[in-house]
Design an enzyme around this catalytic site. Structure first.
Site, PDB file in Angstrom:
ATOM      1  N   HIS A   1       0.857  -1.186   0.000  1.00  0.00           N
ATOM      2  CA  HIS A   1       0.000   0.000   0.000  1.00  0.00           C
ATOM      3  C   HIS A   1       0.895   1.239   0.000  1.00  0.00           C
ATOM      4  CE1 HIS A   1      -3.293  -2.688   1.860  1.00  0.00           C
ATOM      5  NE2 HIS A   1      -3.525  -2.511   0.575  1.00  0.00           N
TER       6      HIS A   1
ATOM      7  N   GLU B   1       1.469   3.665   2.840  1.00  0.00           N
ATOM      8  CA  GLU B   1       2.170   3.171   4.025  1.00  0.00           C
ATOM      9  C   GLU B   1       3.684   3.241   3.802  1.00  0.00           C
ATOM     10  OE1 GLU B   1      -1.654   0.244   4.729  1.00  0.00           O
ATOM     11  OE2 GLU B   1       0.304  -0.668   4.413  1.00  0.00           O
TER      12      GLU B   1
ATOM     13  N   HIS C   1       2.674  -3.808   6.977  1.00  0.00           N
ATOM     14  CA  HIS C   1       1.615  -2.819   6.743  1.00  0.00           C
ATOM     15  C   HIS C   1       1.562  -1.841   7.900  1.00  0.00           C
ATOM     16  CE1 HIS C   1      -0.590  -4.580   3.245  1.00  0.00           C
ATOM     17  NE2 HIS C   1      -0.013  -5.692   3.669  1.00  0.00           N
TER      18      HIS C   1
ATOM     19  N   GLU D   1       1.572  -5.397  11.163  1.00  0.00           N
ATOM     20  CA  GLU D   1       1.107  -4.008  11.036  1.00  0.00           C
ATOM     21  C   GLU D   1       1.730  -3.155  12.132  1.00  0.00           C
ATOM     22  OE1 GLU D   1      -1.889  -2.382   9.427  1.00  0.00           O
ATOM     23  OE2 GLU D   1      -2.730  -4.084   8.292  1.00  0.00           O
TER      24      GLU D   1
HETATM   25 ZN   LIG Z   1      -1.666  -1.964   4.160  1.00  0.00          ZN
END
Ligand SMILES: [Zn+2]
Length: 242
Positions: free
Chosen positions: A43, A46, A157, A212
């Site tokens: 992403h 990020e 993430h 994450e």
């Molecule tokens: Zn992500």
């Protein structure tokens, strides 16, 4: 081209993004099987995950690990500051997992503050792609995984602050990562992620960890997360030191 801070890494282009940017994998110095594959910035919003991966590449020599790393899986998104690639596709909804769905997905706008993460603010619209695996970044990452056959994949993430093991991940690895960064271990992220990379990994029998980090600046993230990640990639045979 890679900068003089990186020691012992072999850099290879494993594909091109939708906008033609090189997709690069950093391979350990010696040939042979890898013990893991770390990927970041699937992403593009990020970006901090790409910086964390970069710090890891600087701190660990390519001679001192059997892990491969992809610090930027979505360079178009990173350059544009968007979650999606240049075609508006959320790559983490584009994998040909059994869970893939043709519906558009809604997420929070990039950089939204924690307290505004309420359902009404889920206004960032993504396409899952015209069909599963429609995007060059997705197909290139699949081909890389198929080629390297990593026994473990770690997918970085932000900002949910959790460790999510998928498939047959060694419990000691999950515990060590969780303990090192005081991160909770969960068994889902609290919402459906059809066509996610880790769903596809599960389908093809490769254990994966969604890792994450929290909403924070790079120095704080390095202090909290680099020790555990560094121990993981330095460990011989992929086993974590106790
Ligand atoms: Zn992500």
């Amino acid at each position: 081209m890679t900068g003089n801070l990186l020691d012992g890494w072999r850099v290879e282009e494993y594909g091109r993004s939708r906008d033609g940017v090189a997709l690069r994998v950093f391979l350990p110095a010696a040939d042979g099987p890898v013990t893991g594959l770390l990927i970041a910035a699937q992403h593009g919003e990020e970006a901090v995950t790409a910086l964390l991966a970069r710090r890891l590449l600087e701190r660990v020599s390519g001679h001192g690990t059997r892990w491969a790393m992809v610090p930027v899986a979505n360079p178009d998104g990173l350059i544009n500051g968007t979650r999606q690639n240049a075609a508006g596709v959320d790559l983490n909804r584009n994998f040909p997992a059994t869970t893939w769905r043709p519906d558009e997905s809604f997420t929070y706008p990039p950089g939204i503050e924690d307290e505004r993460r309420v359902l009404a603010n889920r206004t960032n619209l993504s396409s899952p792609g015209d069909h599963a695996g429609s995007e060059p970044e997705t197909r290139a990452l699949m081909a890389l995984v198929e080629r390297l056959q990593p026994p473990l994949v770690l997918d970085l993430h932000s900002p949910l602050e959790l460790v999510l093991p998928r498939g047959d991940v060694p419990a000691a690895v999950v515990e060590a990562l969780s303990r090192a960064a005081e991160l909770p271990v969960v068994d889902d992220v609290g919402g459906p992620c059809p066509g996610a990379f880790d769903d596809w990994l599960l389908d093809v029998g490769i254990p994966g960890i969604v890792y994450e980090v929290e909403h924070a600046g790079l120095p704080a993230l390095c202090t909290r997360h680099l020790p555990g990640l560094e121990a993981l990639v330095r460990a011989p045979n992929g086993a974590m030191p106790s």
